[in-house]
Design a protein around this motif. Structure first.
Motif, PDB file in Angstrom:
ATOM      1  N   ALA A  52       0.838  -1.205   0.000  1.00 24.38           N
ATOM      2  CA  ALA A  52       0.000   0.000   0.000  1.00 24.38           C
ATOM      3  C   ALA A  52       0.873   1.255   0.000  1.00 24.38           C
ATOM      4  O   ALA A  52       0.605   2.207  -0.739  1.00 24.38           O
ATOM      5  CB  ALA A  52      -0.943  -0.004   1.194  1.00 24.38           C
ATOM      6  N   VAL A  53       1.924   1.245   0.805  1.00 26.31           N
ATOM      7  CA  VAL A  53       2.816   2.413   0.866  1.00 26.31           C
ATOM      8  C   VAL A  53       3.572   2.577  -0.449  1.00 26.31           C
ATOM      9  O   VAL A  53       3.713   3.693  -0.956  1.00 26.31           O
ATOM     10  CB  VAL A  53       3.772   2.314   2.076  1.00 26.31           C
ATOM     11  CG1 VAL A  53       4.848   3.389   2.009  1.00 26.31           C
ATOM     12  CG2 VAL A  53       2.986   2.424   3.377  1.00 26.31           C
ATOM     13  N   ARG A  54       4.023   1.477  -1.025  1.00 29.20           N
ATOM     14  CA  ARG A  54       4.698   1.564  -2.341  1.00 29.20           C
ATOM     15  C   ARG A  54       3.733   2.104  -3.400  1.00 29.20           C
ATOM     16  O   ARG A  54       4.103   2.951  -4.216  1.00 29.20           O
ATOM     17  CB  ARG A  54       5.243   0.205  -2.759  1.00 29.20           C
ATOM     18  CG  ARG A  54       6.538  -0.181  -2.062  1.00 29.20           C
ATOM     19  CD  ARG A  54       7.203  -1.378  -2.731  1.00 29.20           C
ATOM     20  NE  ARG A  54       6.349  -2.566  -2.714  1.00 29.20           N
ATOM     21  CZ  ARG A  54       6.334  -3.480  -1.734  1.00 29.20           C
ATOM     22  NH1 ARG A  54       7.118  -3.338  -0.698  1.00 29.20           N
ATOM     23  NH2 ARG A  54       5.522  -4.534  -1.822  1.00 29.20           N
ATOM     24  N   SER A  55       2.510   1.624  -3.374  1.00 36.16           N
ATOM     25  CA  SER A  55       1.507   2.101  -4.339  1.00 36.16           C
ATOM     26  C   SER A  55       1.177   3.566  -4.121  1.00 36.16           C
ATOM     27  O   SER A  55       0.990   4.326  -5.084  1.00 36.16           O
ATOM     28  CB  SER A  55       0.235   1.263  -4.234  1.00 36.16           C
ATOM     29  OG  SER A  55       0.477  -0.068  -4.622  1.00 36.16           O
ATOM     30  N   ALA A  56       1.096   3.975  -2.853  1.00 32.21           N
ATOM     31  CA  ALA A  56       0.815   5.381  -2.539  1.00 32.21           C
ATOM     32  C   ALA A  56       1.941   6.268  -3.064  1.00 32.21           C
ATOM     33  O   ALA A  56       1.689   7.320  -3.659  1.00 32.21           O
ATOM     34  CB  ALA A  56       0.638   5.568  -1.033  1.00 32.21           C
ATOM     35  N   ASP A  57       3.172   5.836  -2.865  1.00 34.54           N
ATOM     36  CA  ASP A  57       4.318   6.596  -3.363  1.00 34.54           C
ATOM     37  C   ASP A  57       4.255   6.729  -4.887  1.00 34.54           C
ATOM     38  O   ASP A  57       4.443   7.819  -5.425  1.00 34.54           O
ATOM     39  CB  ASP A  57       5.627   5.906  -2.952  1.00 34.54           C
ATOM     40  CG  ASP A  57       6.836   6.616  -3.505  1.00 34.54           C
ATOM     41  OD1 ASP A  57       7.107   7.761  -3.064  1.00 34.54           O
ATOM     42  OD2 ASP A  57       7.498   6.054  -4.399  1.00 34.54           O
ATOM     43  N   ALA A  58       3.952   5.639  -5.555  1.00 36.38           N
ATOM     44  CA  ALA A  58       3.881   5.667  -7.018  1.00 36.38           C
ATOM     45  C   ALA A  58       2.742   6.562  -7.503  1.00 36.38           C
ATOM     46  O   ALA A  58       2.906   7.316  -8.469  1.00 36.38           O
ATOM     47  CB  ALA A  58       3.704   4.245  -7.560  1.00 36.38           C
ATOM     48  N   LEU A  59       1.592   6.506  -6.835  1.00 35.39           N
ATOM     49  CA  LEU A  59       0.459   7.330  -7.247  1.00 35.39           C
ATOM     50  C   LEU A  59       0.744   8.817  -7.024  1.00 35.39           C
ATOM     51  O   LEU A  59       0.458   9.638  -7.890  1.00 35.39           O
ATOM     52  CB  LEU A  59      -0.813   6.912  -6.502  1.00 35.39           C
ATOM     53  CG  LEU A  59      -2.087   7.664  -6.894  1.00 35.39           C
ATOM     54  CD1 LEU A  59      -2.386   7.506  -8.387  1.00 35.39           C
ATOM     55  CD2 LEU A  59      -3.265   7.187  -6.055  1.00 35.39           C
ATOM     56  N   VAL A  60       1.329   9.152  -5.887  1.00 37.22           N
ATOM     57  CA  VAL A  60       1.666  10.554  -5.626  1.00 37.22           C
ATOM     58  C   VAL A  60       2.676  11.047  -6.660  1.00 37.22           C
ATOM     59  O   VAL A  60       2.539  12.149  -7.198  1.00 37.22           O
ATOM     60  CB  VAL A  60       2.189  10.747  -4.180  1.00 37.22           C
ATOM     61  CG1 VAL A  60       2.812  12.124  -3.996  1.00 37.22           C
ATOM     62  CG2 VAL A  60       1.052  10.539  -3.179  1.00 37.22           C
ATOM     63  N   ALA A  61       3.672  10.233  -6.986  1.00 35.14           N
ATOM     64  CA  ALA A  61       4.655  10.620  -8.009  1.00 35.14           C
ATOM     65  C   ALA A  61       3.968  10.818  -9.362  1.00 35.14           C
ATOM     66  O   ALA A  61       4.291  11.760 -10.093  1.00 35.14           O
ATOM     67  CB  ALA A  61       5.748   9.555  -8.106  1.00 35.14           C
ATOM     68  N   GLU A  62       3.014   9.947  -9.684  1.00 32.09           N
ATOM     69  CA  GLU A  62       2.285  10.065 -10.945  1.00 32.09           C
ATOM     70  C   GLU A  62       1.466  11.357 -11.004  1.00 32.09           C
ATOM     71  O   GLU A  62       1.451  12.055 -12.021  1.00 32.09           O
ATOM     72  CB  GLU A  62       1.366   8.858 -11.126  1.00 32.09           C
ATOM     73  CG  GLU A  62       0.644   8.832 -12.445  1.00 32.09           C
ATOM     74  CD  GLU A  62      -0.244   7.607 -12.611  1.00 32.09           C
ATOM     75  OE1 GLU A  62      -1.167   7.690 -13.446  1.00 32.09           O
ATOM     76  OE2 GLU A  62      -0.037   6.586 -11.928  1.00 32.09           O
ATOM     77  N   VAL A  63       0.799  11.688  -9.899  1.00 35.59           N
ATOM     78  CA  VAL A  63       0.004  12.924  -9.852  1.00 35.59           C
ATOM     79  C   VAL A  63       0.915  14.141  -9.978  1.00 35.59           C
ATOM     80  O   VAL A  63       0.606  15.087 -10.713  1.00 35.59           O
ATOM     81  CB  VAL A  63      -0.845  12.987  -8.564  1.00 35.59           C
ATOM     82  CG1 VAL A  63      -1.475  14.355  -8.388  1.00 35.59           C
ATOM     83  CG2 VAL A  63      -1.918  11.909  -8.582  1.00 35.59           C
ATOM     84  N   MET A  64       2.054  14.122  -9.279  1.00 36.72           N
ATOM     85  CA  MET A  64       2.988  15.252  -9.370  1.00 36.72           C
ATOM     86  C   MET A  64       3.493  15.425 -10.797  1.00 36.72           C
ATOM     87  O   MET A  64       3.583  16.546 -11.298  1.00 36.72           O
ATOM     88  CB  MET A  64       4.149  15.052  -8.395  1.00 36.72           C
ATOM     89  CG  MET A  64       3.721  15.183  -6.940  1.00 36.72           C
ATOM     90  SD  MET A  64       5.001  14.729  -5.761  1.00 36.72           S
ATOM     91  CE  MET A  64       6.301  15.863  -6.158  1.00 36.72           C
ATOM     92  N   GLN A  65       3.801  14.319 -11.472  1.00 35.67           N
ATOM     93  CA  GLN A  65       4.273  14.392 -12.855  1.00 35.67           C
ATOM     94  C   GLN A  65       3.174  14.901 -13.779  1.00 35.67           C
ATOM     95  O   GLN A  65       3.413  15.721 -14.664  1.00 35.67           O
ATOM     96  CB  GLN A  65       4.769  13.023 -13.322  1.00 35.67           C
ATOM     97  CG  GLN A  65       5.322  13.038 -14.729  1.00 35.67           C
ATOM     98  CD  GLN A  65       6.495  13.977 -14.885  1.00 35.67           C
ATOM     99  OE1 GLN A  65       7.427  13.952 -14.098  1.00 35.67           O
ATOM    100  NE2 GLN A  65       6.455  14.833 -15.898  1.00 35.67           N
ATOM    101  N   LEU A  66       1.963  14.430 -13.555  1.00 32.68           N
ATOM    102  CA  LEU A  66       0.827  14.880 -14.359  1.00 32.68           C
ATOM    103  C   LEU A  66       0.603  16.384 -14.191  1.00 32.68           C
ATOM    104  O   LEU A  66       0.381  17.104 -15.168  1.00 32.68           O
ATOM    105  CB  LEU A  66      -0.425  14.097 -13.972  1.00 32.68           C
ATOM    106  CG  LEU A  66      -1.693  14.396 -14.751  1.00 32.68           C
ATOM    107  CD1 LEU A  66      -1.509  14.148 -16.242  1.00 32.68           C
ATOM    108  CD2 LEU A  66      -2.839  13.538 -14.222  1.00 32.68           C
TER     109      LEU A  66
END
Length: 110
Positions: A52-66
């Motif tokens: 869950a924490v790895r997925s949260a990190d990836a999602l936050v990074a994706e939103v920041m990039q977007l």
């Protein structure tokens, strides 16, 4: 030690009033998708906290990039108009500034 009275006053004047609505940073479909994915991550925490924490990190990074891509594309559009000698409508500039202010305020909100 907490912020001084001057810092508190400065923050109040720099942020939009409660009457002013925050400018959406993403279209509603993209935002809905991101919120749905976040909900799935939270629900998965019980079964696999590390995932869950790895997925949260990836999602936050994706939103920041977007967000970075969205702002860069908008800025490029305005700059192309300037470089072609076209005058950018004041309304377009007002909207751009509101988006930047909204994003800036959200980044600094604690």
């Amino acid at each position: 030690m907490g912020p001084s009275a001057t810092e508190k006053t400065s923050r109040k004047t720099d942020t939009p009033s409660h009457d002013e609505e925050a400018v959406p940073l993403l279209d509603s479909g993209t935002e809905g998708d991101m919120r749905s994915r976040w909900s799935d991550i939270q629900q998965g925490f019980v079964d696999d906290p590390q995932a869950a924490v790895r997925s949260a990190d990836a999602l936050v990074a994706e939103v920041m990039q977007l967000l970075a891509t969205t702002f860069a594309e908008h800025k490029d559009g305005l700059e192309k108009q300037w470089h072609q000698g076209n005058e950018v409508a004041t309304e377009d500039l007002r909207i751009a500034l509101r988006q930047y202010r909204s994003f800036f305020d959200r980044l600094l909100t604690t």
